[in-house]
Design a protein around this motif. Structure first.
Motif, mmCIF file in Angstrom:
data_model
loop_
_atom_site.group_PDB
_atom_site.id
_atom_site.type_symbol
_atom_site.label_atom_id
_atom_site.label_comp_id
_atom_site.label_asym_id
_atom_site.label_seq_id
_atom_site.Cartn_x
_atom_site.Cartn_y
_atom_site.Cartn_z
ATOM 1 N N GLN A 1 -8.621 -0.715 -1.673
ATOM 2 C CA GLN A 1 -8.269 -0.744 -3.100
ATOM 3 C C GLN A 1 -7.475 -1.995 -3.451
ATOM 4 O O GLN A 1 -7.678 -2.605 -4.505
ATOM 5 C CB GLN A 1 -7.464 0.509 -3.460
ATOM 6 N N LEU A 2 -6.572 -2.383 -2.542
ATOM 7 C CA LEU A 2 -5.757 -3.564 -2.783
ATOM 8 C C LEU A 2 -6.625 -4.814 -2.907
ATOM 9 O O LEU A 2 -6.366 -5.692 -3.734
ATOM 10 C CB LEU A 2 -4.743 -3.732 -1.641
ATOM 11 N N HIS A 3 -7.685 -4.882 -2.105
ATOM 12 C CA HIS A 3 -8.520 -6.078 -2.089
ATOM 13 C C HIS A 3 -9.447 -6.172 -3.296
ATOM 14 O O HIS A 3 -9.973 -7.263 -3.568
ATOM 15 C CB HIS A 3 -9.334 -6.133 -0.792
ATOM 16 N N CYS B 1 0.833 -1.213 0.000
ATOM 17 C CA CYS B 1 0.000 0.000 0.000
ATOM 18 C C CYS B 1 0.862 1.255 0.000
ATOM 19 O O CYS B 1 0.588 2.214 -0.733
ATOM 20 C CB CYS B 1 -0.943 -0.010 1.203
ATOM 21 N N GLU B 2 1.917 1.238 0.800
ATOM 22 C CA GLU B 2 2.794 2.409 0.860
ATOM 23 C C GLU B 2 3.576 2.579 -0.438
ATOM 24 O O GLU B 2 3.705 3.691 -0.956
ATOM 25 C CB GLU B 2 3.767 2.254 2.037
ATOM 26 N N ARG B 3 4.085 1.485 -0.982
ATOM 27 C CA ARG B 3 4.935 1.545 -2.167
ATOM 28 C C ARG B 3 4.148 1.975 -3.410
ATOM 29 O O ARG B 3 4.648 2.740 -4.237
ATOM 30 C CB ARG B 3 5.575 0.180 -2.397
ATOM 31 N N TYR B 4 2.911 1.503 -3.525
ATOM 32 C CA TYR B 4 2.158 1.750 -4.761
ATOM 33 C C TYR B 4 0.975 2.699 -4.588
ATOM 34 O O TYR B 4 0.129 2.824 -5.478
ATOM 35 C CB TYR B 4 1.687 0.411 -5.338
ATOM 36 N N GLY B 5 0.916 3.369 -3.434
ATOM 37 C CA GLY B 5 -0.098 4.399 -3.227
ATOM 38 C C GLY B 5 -1.519 3.871 -3.206
ATOM 39 O O GLY B 5 -2.429 4.445 -3.829
#
Length: 686
Positions: free
Chosen positions: A633-635, A624-628
């Motif tokens: 959103q990730l899920h 989450c931190e690396r790709y904003g």
């Protein structure tokens, strides 16, 4: 004077003789100076290269005035497999054929623009850096590089616009083939306007360029244009390469859609190729590398295109990156699918393998037509459903109903070959090409253990390939020995067959002990039959998971890594004869290339992230931190995107997914650790 070598090293002598002028080619049967080359690429693959082509000025390429140009082309072809280019490596026949095919297409590109380059007068001397950039631009325009080079649809449209059909011929064709002139559904996607389309269809039928269907479901169309034959008529006298375009769509010229029963459902894409219309960077690199190989010819005193011009290929990297896609992201089978497929393959082989092969051998002893099954069907195979060799099916639905009812012996043999291929490939993690080459001699027994012997790819010196031995589980050895017994028995009965264990030799006829069936490995088709028979699961778009060999190499590793999540590694350990998980993991890492292992680890991590498992909390936060991204959103991202993110973190060294082995109350146990690497701290400690 060079010392004469022994006969068994004759290939080195040939290389010595022809090295200076790049004329040596193992695949070429004809003399270098012949106007027509007979070529052999193994496995009965036979090719003719006819150099008697017409150049833009009307002269043949083979005329004395064009001899220098012709010899340059011939040496360029020989160079693709010549030791001057490959060093100590002797390429396999299949690879040699691919390299020559690409080289022919490159030559054809320049022949087709011959008038622009005035190639008849200047050869390749007029080729400029801009021309090379134009070539790269061309081959990156379409997913099919071959279509980009030859532009077959453009040639066909241009030709058919101008064909002539008399009123009498048109009337006769319309009366004789009324289905050919159904144009009520004419739409804007058709290649020609209505009047030209009708004229073109009539001309194609009159001149026998249509292939008509005999059965309703035998072909995709009732009237289908024979592309290869038509293109040979249009440009065949101008190009050297093969003009076969299997997936070329000719909207409006192919008439009356029919049915196709190769597979029941659309397949889940095994890579990003089907989802991206751009050319693959992997294939583009094959063409640019082949073109740049002319610099090797230059070092041997044969200048085709100047080194200065060819150097511009290095400057086209930006163009290639923008136009091409990376073909490194293969779809990994979900674990439940992969595990289920392995289980069903073992069950089918154990339950029906011996009976199917024994019954077919019994039929083969009759030496005649077995379409009517002249020997009684054994009780177990009757229970499976077998009552015929192959029954006709008028629709795909009827065909797949028959398949799952087990009616046809031929289809059940396909399923068996698919089951054995899946079983062996899962437990051995071998490439499809290595499976294709397996013979009885590849099954090696030492004491009570079995090993699989095969040729390592890209690990040879000249003609001598490095032979490798890998432990072969007993069940895999038994399955391969069953195929070997079939091959041996048929040979003893006098039938000529291919020695490959996965050659598919089944046929309803045994006339005069001649070659029957295809005899060639067709693992893809058998895997597809297996998946349709067992109705492997579908994705959210109703596309079926049709397994392929390279996916099963990952399945091999998945069986291990899922032990650290939800599954069990006991099956894999049992077949490999290991007592400790660490031994199994060592075997996995020895057998699987690093990039495949990395993808498997990322896939397992993705599932743990989706399950909100506490073990992956740190990994989730880093993504989450690396790709904003937010966790929500990730899920909801596509699964492939999440796997890509995890794989990139593993590749960059920012994260690790590794097993941790510990001694427990019941012996050695392990768990999968998802570790975030603090590079600042690591650097300080170092």
């Amino acid at each position: 004077m060079t010392r004469q070598l022994p006969k068994e090293l004759d290939f080195i002598q040939q290389f010595r003789i022809s090295n200076h002028d790049l004329e040596y080619a193992k695949w070429r049967i004809s003399d270098f100076d012949a106007d027509e080359w007979e070529c052999s690429f193994g496995h009965k693959t036979f090719t003719i290269i006819d150099f008697r082509k017409v150049l833009h000025d009307g002269n043949l390429l083979t005329t004395p005035k064009n001899r220098v140009l012709l010899n340059h082309i011939k040496r360029f072809l020989c160079l693709q497999t010549h030791p001057a280019l490959t060093g100590s490596i002797s390429v396999a026949p299949k690879t040699a054929m691919q390299r020559i095919t690409i080289a022919l297409q490159i030559v054809d590109y320049f022949l087709l623009i011959g008038s622009y380059l005035n190639i008849s007068a200047n050869g390749f001397r007029n080729v400029t850096r801009d021309d090379i950039v134009m070539f790269v631009d061309t081959i990156t325009k379409n997913q099919s590089i071959k279509i980009s080079i030859y532009k077959p649809k453009k040639w066909i449209i241009s030709f058919l616009k101008n064909v002539k059909v008399s009123p009498k011929e048109l009337a006769w064709t319309r009366a004789t083939y009324p289905d050919l002139f159904e144009v009520e559904s004419l739409n804007s996607d058709f290649l020609l306007p209505k009047d030209q389309l009708i004229n073109a269809r009539a001309w194609l039928q009159i001149h026998n360029y249509y292939k008509t269907a005999i059965k309703k479901n035998s072909r995709e169309f009732k009237f289908r244009v024979q592309r290869h034959k038509l293109l040979r008529h249009i440009i065949g006298n101008r190009v050297l390469g093969n003009l076969t375009f299997k997936k070329l769509r000719l909207e409006g010229l192919d008439v009356a859609p029919g049915h196709c029963s190769f597979q029941e459902l659309p397949g889940v894409p095994v890579s990003n190729l089907d989802e991206d219309e751009r050319a693959s960077s992997e294939y583009v690199a094959l063409y640019t590398s082949a073109l740049k190989s002319m610099q090797i010819a230059s070092k041997h005193g044969i200048k085709i295109i100047s080194d200065h011009v060819l150097n511009v290929i290095d400057d086209t990297e930006l163009l290639e990156n923008e136009r091409t896609k990376e073909r490194t992201r293969f779809t990994t089978l979900p674990f439940d699918v992969a595990n289920s497929v392995l289980g069903k393959s073992i069950e089918f082989y154990i339950e029906y393998g011996e009976d199917l092969i024994n019954y077919y051998i019994a039929l083969a002893t009759t030496g005649g037509n077995i379409r009517e099954l002249p020997k009684p069907v054994p009780s177990k195979l009757k229970k499976l459903g077998i009552c015929a060799w192959r029954l006709p099916a008028d629709t795909p639905a009827e065909f797949f109903d028959q398949l799952r009812s087990g009616t046809n012996l031929y289809n059940m043999l396909e399923v068996l070959y698919g089951a054995i291929g899946i079983l062996v490939n899962t437990l051995m993690a071998r490439r499809a090409s290595e499976l294709d080459e397996l013979t009885q001699e590849c099954i090696v027994k030492e004491n009570d253990s079995y090993f699989l012997a095969f040729n390592l790819r890209k690990a040879n010196v000249l003609e001598h390939r490095q032979r490798a031995l890998r432990p072969l589980p007993h069940i895999g050895a038994e399955a391969l020995q069953l195929l070997a017994r079939l091959s041996n028995t048929l040979q003893k009965l006098g039938y000529k067959i291919d020695k490959s264990l996965f050659g598919f030799p089944f046929s309803a006829y045994f006339p005069n002990s001649s070659l029957y069936g295809t005899g060639q490995p067709d693992i893809r088709r058998c895997f597809t039959r297996f998946c349709d028979y067992f109705e492997t699961p579908t994705d959210e778009q109703s596309r079926r998971y049709y397994v392929r060999p390279h996916q099963l190499r990952r399945n091999f590793a998945l069986l291990f890594f899922w032990k650290g999540s939800f599954g069990g590694v006991e099956v894999l350990r049992h077949f490999l004869g290991h007592t400790k998980p660490s031994m199994t993991y060592y075997y996995v890492t020895e057998s699987i290339p690093g990039k495949i292992l990395r993808r498997v680890k990322a896939t397992v991590a993705k599932d743990m992230i989706r399950a909100n498992h506490e073990a992956t909390a740190g990994l989730t936060q880093l993504i989450c931190e690396r790709y904003g991204l937010t966790i929500n959103q990730l899920h909801i991202l596509p699964e492939r995107d999440v796997v890509d993110y995890v794989e990139d973190l593993i590749a960059s060294g920012d994260a690790e997914v590794e097993p941790e082995f510990i001694e427990g109350p019941h012996g050695e146990e392990y768990r999968i650790i998802y570790r975030i690497i603090d590079k600042v701290k690591q650097k300080f400690e170092d």
